[in-house]
Write an enzyme that holds these catalytic residues in place. Sequence first.
Site, mmCIF file in Angstrom:
data_model
loop_
_atom_site.group_PDB
_atom_site.id
_atom_site.type_symbol
_atom_site.label_atom_id
_atom_site.label_comp_id
_atom_site.label_asym_id
_atom_site.label_seq_id
_atom_site.Cartn_x
_atom_site.Cartn_y
_atom_site.Cartn_z
ATOM 1 N N THR A 323 41.520 37.858 34.021
ATOM 2 C CA THR A 323 40.879 36.785 32.949
ATOM 3 C C THR A 323 42.147 35.965 32.310
ATOM 4 O O THR A 323 43.367 36.120 32.532
ATOM 5 C CB THR A 323 40.447 37.523 31.794
ATOM 6 O OG1 THR A 323 39.496 38.684 32.346
ATOM 7 C CG2 THR A 323 39.661 37.002 30.952
ATOM 8 N N THR A 341 36.914 33.896 33.338
ATOM 9 C CA THR A 341 37.485 35.109 34.442
ATOM 10 C C THR A 341 36.637 35.091 35.724
ATOM 11 O O THR A 341 35.698 34.604 35.716
ATOM 12 C CB THR A 341 37.325 36.505 33.662
ATOM 13 O OG1 THR A 341 38.220 37.484 34.223
ATOM 14 C CG2 THR A 341 35.886 37.101 33.401
ATOM 15 N N ASN A 343 36.888 38.140 36.565
ATOM 16 C CA ASN A 343 37.082 39.932 36.215
ATOM 17 C C ASN A 343 38.325 40.233 36.820
ATOM 18 O O ASN A 343 39.324 39.983 35.999
ATOM 19 C CB ASN A 343 35.901 40.373 36.794
ATOM 20 C CG ASN A 343 35.973 41.777 36.142
ATOM 21 O OD1 ASN A 343 36.285 42.002 35.059
ATOM 22 N ND2 ASN A 343 35.179 42.905 36.844
ATOM 23 N N ASP A 365 31.294 44.825 35.635
ATOM 24 C CA ASP A 365 31.423 45.059 34.085
ATOM 25 C C ASP A 365 29.908 45.354 33.617
ATOM 26 O O ASP A 365 29.400 45.697 32.575
ATOM 27 C CB ASP A 365 31.416 43.594 33.620
ATOM 28 C CG ASP A 365 32.749 43.136 33.202
ATOM 29 O OD1 ASP A 365 33.679 44.198 33.272
ATOM 30 O OD2 ASP A 365 33.141 41.899 32.659
ATOM 31 N N GLY A 416 42.303 40.656 29.091
ATOM 32 C CA GLY A 416 42.464 41.976 29.337
ATOM 33 C C GLY A 416 41.442 43.115 29.022
ATOM 34 O O GLY A 416 41.617 43.973 28.517
ATOM 35 N N GLY A 417 40.147 42.480 29.474
ATOM 36 C CA GLY A 417 38.856 43.475 29.383
ATOM 37 C C GLY A 417 38.985 43.912 27.904
ATOM 38 O O GLY A 417 38.958 43.044 27.030
HETATM 39 N N1 GLY Z 1 35.352 40.865 32.863
HETATM 40 C C1 GLY Z 1 35.966 41.392 31.779
HETATM 41 C C2 GLY Z 1 34.963 41.095 30.657
HETATM 42 O O1 GLY Z 1 34.279 40.122 30.434
HETATM 43 O O2 GLY Z 1 35.058 41.724 29.608
#
Ligand code: GLY
Length: 512
Positions: A323, A341, A343, A365, A416-417
């Site tokens: 991301t 992102t 991902n 996700d 960072g998710g």
């Molecule tokens: N791919 C990470 C997010 O969207 O949270």
Amino acid sequence: GTEILKQGGNAVDAAVATGFALAVTYPFAGNVGGGGFMNIRMADGRSAAIDYREVAPLAATRNMYVDAATGKLTNKSLLGHLASGVPGSVAGMAAALARYGSMPLATVMAPAIRLAKDGFVVDSALFRSLRGSRNALTQFAGKELFYPGGEPLAPGTRLVQADLAHTLEIIAARGPAGFYTGEVADALVAEMTRGGGIITLEDLRRYKAEWRTPIRSTYRGYTLYTMPPASSGGITMTETMNILETFAPLPAYGSAAYSHLLAEAFRRSFIDRNAKLADPAFVKVPIEQLTSKAYARDLAGTIDRAHATRTPAFKSSPEPEHTTHYSVADNNGNVVSTTTTLNGGYGSGVWIPKGGFFMNNEMDDFAAQPGTPNMFGLVQGEANAIVPGKRMLSAMAPTIVMDRDGKALLVVGAAGGPRIITTTTQVILNVIEHNMTLADAMRAPRLHHQSLPDELSYEEGAFSSAVADSLTMFGHTLKRAAGLANANGIMRVNGGWIGVREPRSAGKAVGY
Ligand code: GLY
């Protein structure tokens, strides 16, 4: 982006230019084959959010990543042709530009096209990320371009991306139709068909970016505009900050009391996130309740100041970096906060021949198997199960903070998710609660708690060993983490703006 600002473009023009440029120079996460969220605040008071998150292809099925024989999750939501959602970036950026920009698409895309056509010099960060992704990427068609002779492009090499330049030229000339129909769409679908993917021309033709109303919340007189579903970022941040606001003042940064309160607030908001948030077109999301001050007061009342609340533990998976976030401000006071992102780094690894771009692996996700952790160790429920045409829940949290006079103060977000949410929250708290400069706020060691796994992750220096002892006594399981998330931010200061890039990684703040 700076080039476009210098030509008289506004912050939205510059943000879209930056997005396309990152698709060329940062194939790790910048993209046309992925998606994202853009949060816009114009100086005239208009606020808008655009959601260009990927959607599940029409042929997607709930259990498509579960091995029928073993009942176990496969890695197909992460690697290869089945991992991709239908990309949204081109539609989203073009829509943002058309509504809030001031320049034609071809003008703002010109720098990106030039970077793809003439090439740019590979730096050590790109080299290192290619080296780290070699096993995945060399399984797919991008290997000739990115691993000439089997080796990652060396620092100092000029990377020319002729196929991508051609794709960008078509988009510049035809708008989003140049990506979602015609030769680029044909190339994408041909590669999907060849590799066993399921994205069709019909999926591409149907893709639509969605305008959303930003989540508006307050914290001690400041106003925050954050991202609503299909991202969880705004609701989860709002819920956390509403809980923390009930403790006035918050304990000092670095103390056991502060670290504990942060962890417990994050725990509670992530429990809601993982169970209740999803694409609002498919699931009724209780936004009003989750973002209300009254609800936060109830949750705050369940926090024991000296004991961690237990939540059932699951085993976490490794958490790769991915991301990218960028913030833009122009001299008229328009600001844009964007997170985008694929991902995972380089997404699914699948590179589209003739198209010249990587595809996302955003399908991971979704709760590919509700109750089982995903790539980020997130354990999510039925609300986020796979349905054709549905957006997978995101954690992206591009945020704009207004000061007590209603002027944009901070434009910030992260990669960072789930750590996007906790990091963005902490950067904001560091500035407005702990009175740090933006540089200190970004550098300050971070904590992370996402309810499951039931661990309090921390960066070196987040607290002293005495504080760590106290937190352990409170019942927290501490886990040392190297570099929690990758944030980028801009802050208004006397006389202008200051931009700070993530000190933990490569990047740049530019202004003029
Ligand atoms: N791919 C990470 C997010 O969207 O949270």
